[in-house]
Design an enzyme around this catalytic site. Structure first.
Site, short mmCIF file in Angstrom:
data_model
loop_
_atom_site.label_atom_id
_atom_site.label_comp_id
_atom_site.label_asym_id
_atom_site.label_seq_id
_atom_site.Cartn_x
_atom_site.Cartn_y
_atom_site.Cartn_z
N THR A 170 0.87 -1.17 0.00
CA THR A 170 0.00 0.00 0.00
C THR A 170 0.91 1.22 0.00
O THR A 170 1.66 1.46 0.95
CB THR A 170 -0.92 0.02 1.22
N LYS B 141 0.58 4.46 8.59
CA LYS B 141 1.18 4.84 7.30
C LYS B 141 0.12 4.94 6.22
O LYS B 141 0.07 5.93 5.47
CB LYS B 141 2.24 3.81 6.91
N LYS C 277 -7.19 1.12 -2.84
CA LYS C 277 -6.79 0.66 -1.50
C LYS C 277 -6.95 1.78 -0.47
O LYS C 277 -7.34 1.53 0.68
CB LYS C 277 -5.34 0.17 -1.54
#
Length: 289
Positions: A98, A241, A173
């Protein structure tokens, strides 16, 4: 397709299950990770080892990466010993980390200059999905390249959709992570509420997971919360993150994300409490304290 050697970089919580499923489906896999000891179980099960990214790049036709952070992606792809410097013409690069949509587009553009096909294909489903080969895989890139590597993706996932051009997989995502962010807050509040009301939270889950509140977080992570099981299926630090990238991208698109803002704030507080390496279900600790 199955005659092609697959390279796999990153054998963490997710990567281990993904490599095992590739091998179960008849693919030959060469792995590289910074700490070889982490890959030893896979090597014992039949995976081959590469001593460097360069060695892996020159010996494999399809290379999958799933590393920690965008800076790790940049190092693996753009460094002097990286993939773009050493991958052979006609090969395929699939980044399942990701990461940033802009970084995915840069990898795609630079790969195309060398006649290399690049796809961004981040995943969702956690350690359970990786182990069971049931990951949701959201891809961005050229349709022809996607179709060529689809049998490889099918060994690791079930819901596999090409979302659009390079970067579209990452945007999808990030949409996924935005949805999870607020959901995790709701799941924690629901369990703590059930306990304070004198209910058995496990019995409550038996009811509400089958109704309109149903979600992966409620079905798979809430039972871990109830059992005080905070082992990482997905690390707190990696979720922070992801949410940070999503917040940055949302701002670039000119939109406000109050649910994401709140969840990121809470997870940062959780990390400051020493839970960086816990699973995301550890968020409930903030609501119980």
């Amino acid at each position: 397709m199955k005659t092609k050697q697959i390279g796999f970089i990153g054998t963490g919580v997710m990567g281990n299950g993904m490599v095992r499923n590739l091998m179960k489906n008849g693919f030959s896999v060469t792995v590289f990770t910074r700490t070889k000891e982490k890959a030893l179980p896979l090597l014992e099960e039949g995976a081959e080892w590469a001593d460097s990214v360069e060695e892996l790049a020159t010996s494999c036709q399809i290379i999958i990466t799933i590393v920690g952070y965008p800076k790790d992606v940049e190092e693996v792809y753009f460094g002097t010993g990286g993939l773009l410097a050493h991958t052979r013409s006609g090969s395929y690069l699939i980044d399942m980390t990701t990461s940033k949509p802009t970084l995915a587009k840069e990898i795609y553009d630079r790969a195309k200059e060398k006649n290399i096909q690049a796809l961004d294909a981040p995943v969702s489903g956690g350690d359970i999905g990786a182990k069971n080969g049931s990951l949701a895989i959201m891809a961005g890139g050229d349709e022809e390249a996607f179709k060529e590597v689809l049998p490889v993706l099918e060994a690791m996932g079930e819901n596999i959709i090409l979302q659009g051009e390079a970067g579209a997989g990452q945007h999808t995502k990030l949409s996924n992570q935005i949805a999870i962010a607020s959901n995790m807050v709701g799941v924690c509040e629901a369990i703590v509420y059930a306990r304070k009301a004198g209910l058995d939270p496990s019995r409550v889950l038996d009811t509400i997971t089958t109704g309109a509140a149903g979600s992966f977080s409620l079905s798979k992570l809430a039972p871990r919360m109830i059992a005080d099981d905070y082992a990482p299926g997905f690390y707190v630090k990696h979720f922070i993150k992801d949410m940070s990238i999503a917040l940055e991208s949302a701002k670039e698109l000119g939109m406000d994300t109050p649910g994401l803002d709140l969840s990121l704030k809470l997870y940062k507080e959780l990390a400051e409490n020493g839970e960086n390496d816990s699973g995301t279900q550890a968020l409930i600790k903030l609501f119980e304290s």
